[in-house]
Design an enzyme around this catalytic site. Structure first.
Site, PDB file in Angstrom:
ATOM      1  N   HIS A 196       0.809  -1.223   0.000  1.00 44.58           N
ATOM      2  CA  HIS A 196       0.000   0.000   0.000  1.00 44.58           C
ATOM      3  C   HIS A 196       0.842   1.273   0.000  1.00 44.58           C
ATOM      4  CE1 HIS A 196      -3.153  -2.895   1.588  1.00 44.58           C
ATOM      5  NE2 HIS A 196      -3.643  -2.422   0.468  1.00 44.58           N
TER       6      HIS A 196
ATOM      7  N   ASP B 239      -9.994  -3.579   1.068  1.00 44.77           N
ATOM      8  CA  ASP B 239      -9.452  -3.876   2.409  1.00 44.77           C
ATOM      9  C   ASP B 239      -9.124  -2.608   3.190  1.00 44.77           C
ATOM     10  OD1 ASP B 239      -6.623  -3.126   1.716  1.00 44.77           O
ATOM     11  OD2 ASP B 239      -6.827  -4.841   0.385  1.00 44.77           O
TER      12      ASP B 239
ATOM     13  N   GLU C 176     -15.682   0.479  -4.873  1.00 45.09           N
ATOM     14  CA  GLU C 176     -15.376  -0.963  -4.744  1.00 45.09           C
ATOM     15  C   GLU C 176     -16.598  -1.731  -5.232  1.00 45.09           C
ATOM     16  OE1 GLU C 176     -12.798  -3.291  -3.523  1.00 45.09           O
ATOM     17  OE2 GLU C 176     -14.422  -4.557  -4.293  1.00 45.09           O
TER      18      GLU C 176
ATOM     19  N   ASP D  17     -19.418  -0.445  -9.780  1.00 46.09           N
ATOM     20  CA  ASP D  17     -18.397  -0.906 -10.710  1.00 46.09           C
ATOM     21  C   ASP D  17     -17.492   0.289 -11.067  1.00 46.09           C
ATOM     22  OD1 ASP D  17     -16.941  -1.730 -12.871  1.00 46.09           O
ATOM     23  OD2 ASP D  17     -18.650  -2.547 -13.992  1.00 46.09           O
TER      24      ASP D  17
ATOM     25  N   ASP E   4      -6.505  -0.020  -7.363  1.00 50.08           N
ATOM     26  CA  ASP E   4      -6.052  -1.078  -6.456  1.00 50.08           C
ATOM     27  C   ASP E   4      -6.932  -2.294  -6.678  1.00 50.08           C
ATOM     28  OD1 ASP E   4      -5.015  -2.625  -4.488  1.00 50.08           O
ATOM     29  OD2 ASP E   4      -5.896  -1.507  -2.824  1.00 50.08           O
TER      30      ASP E   4
HETATM   31  N1  SPD Z   1      -1.844 -10.765  -7.178  1.00 48.91           N
HETATM   32  C1  SPD Z   1      -2.214  -9.786  -6.258  1.00 48.91           C
HETATM   33  C2  SPD Z   1      -2.642  -8.500  -6.828  1.00 48.91           C
HETATM   34  C3  SPD Z   1      -3.221  -7.726  -5.735  1.00 48.91           C
HETATM   35  C4  SPD Z   1      -3.526  -6.359  -6.014  1.00 48.91           C
HETATM   36  N2  SPD Z   1      -4.396  -5.723  -5.063  1.00 48.91           N
HETATM   37  C5  SPD Z   1      -4.227  -6.059  -3.714  1.00 48.91           C
HETATM   38  C6  SPD Z   1      -5.231  -5.373  -2.862  1.00 48.91           C
HETATM   39  C7  SPD Z   1      -4.626  -4.795  -1.670  1.00 48.91           C
HETATM   40  N3  SPD Z   1      -5.318  -3.635  -1.238  1.00 48.91           N
END
Ligand code: SPD
Length: 288
Positions: free
Chosen positions: A67, A91, A111, A143, A162
């Site tokens: 992050h 998350d 999200e 979406d 993300d």
């Molecule tokens: N292969 C894992 C890719 C993950 C990307 N996002 C992760 C979310 C964390 N906030």
């Protein structure tokens, strides 16, 4: 390890092209939402963790290597950071990193799967932390692809993607029509940031992403780091802007406030991370 965790221990693995990446732990939740399989585990090595469709997304004691590296290169370098958009990020770790900046006035987090947010708030509260209660955070269960399609031009200072891997609900976050909308809704000096997979385990996806982002934005560069639980452990984030590569140089007045409380990110790491492109990636990026 506490006693309850010692019972029912098993290996929880992400399988990827003849390899597997795993933790010894216990499954706390394993369910199917309208979009994907959601698994929450508890491990002794990295604490609680989240998998989507069997792929690692985050763990409590490793999440900072993801992050901080997705957020701080963009937020510490952008001209303005008043209005931010996150696509995905259920998350809460990406929102938490953004909201460390007092200059951020509003943060839209879009999200698609509300159940990821509910389970993260309940089982992984150390990841989103106080972000969940911050008045600046506006959560939209929608979406992200439609959100960027329907947003007005030039309204965000930073857009951060993300998402998960390019299978299932995140597939559309890797294509050029989505990226064109991200560029359109950014202000002229805005910065776009996305996770861009592993250069080792997802070489083609990684190269195609950088090439596509470079076609849409004038400047785009990958930054390399590590997330040990992801395939190969070697990970990347790609940043883009128009007019100038604004993301390459953190602004000292902002960086100084943030880096002292980071585990990974600082100005030196940031500048070095953009310089660690290996030869084979450089070669692949030259091919049309
Ligand atoms: N292969 C894992 C890719 C993950 C990307 N996002 C992760 C979310 C964390 N906030």
């Amino acid at each position: 390890m506490n006693n309850s965790l010692e019972e029912n221990l098993r290996w929880i693995d992400e399988h990827h092209n003849g390899t597997r990446y795993g933790l010894e732990g216990k499954v706390l939740i394993d369910e199917r939402s309208s979009y994907q399989r959601i698994t929450i585990i508890e491990s002794s090595r990295y604490g609680k963790g989240l998998l989507l469709d069997g792929c690692w997304m985050t763990t409590e004691r490793q999440e900072k290597s993801y992050h901080e590296c997705l957020v701080q290169p963009a937020l510490c370098s952008a001209d303005s950071i008043k209005k931010i958009l996150i696509i995905g990020g259920g998350d809460g770790g990406t929102a938490r990193e953004c909201l460390r900046h007092q200059e951020v006035e509003s943060l839209d987090m879009v999200e698609i799967d509300g159940r990821v947010i509910e389970l993260s708030q309940r089982y992984l509260p150390t990841i989103g932390k106080e972000a969940w209660k911050d008045d600046r955070l506006r959560i939209k269960i929608e979406d992200g692809i439609k959100w960027v399609e329907n947003s007005q031009n030039n309204i965000y200072d930073v857009v951060i993607v993300d998402g998960s891997d390019p299978l299932g609900p995140a597939k559309g976050l890797f294509n050029s029509s989505f990226l064109k909308n991200c560029k359109r809704i950014l202000k002229p000096k805005g910065i776009f940031a996305t996770q861009s997979e592993s250069p080792e385990s997802f070489t083609k996806v990684h190269i195609d992403m950088i090439k596509t982002i470079r076609k849409v934005f004038e400047f785009a560069d990958p930054l390399y780091g590590w997330v040990p639980i992801y395939p190969s452990g070697w990970w990347s984030w790609t940043f883009a802007s128009t007019g100038k590569a604004y993301y390459l140089n953190p602004l000292p007045k902002r960086a100084v406030k943030i880096e002292k409380d980071c585990k990974i990110w600082n100005t030196r790491w940031h500048k070095g991370g953009f310089q660690t492109m290996p030869n084979f990636i450089e070669e692949l990026l030259k091919n049309e």
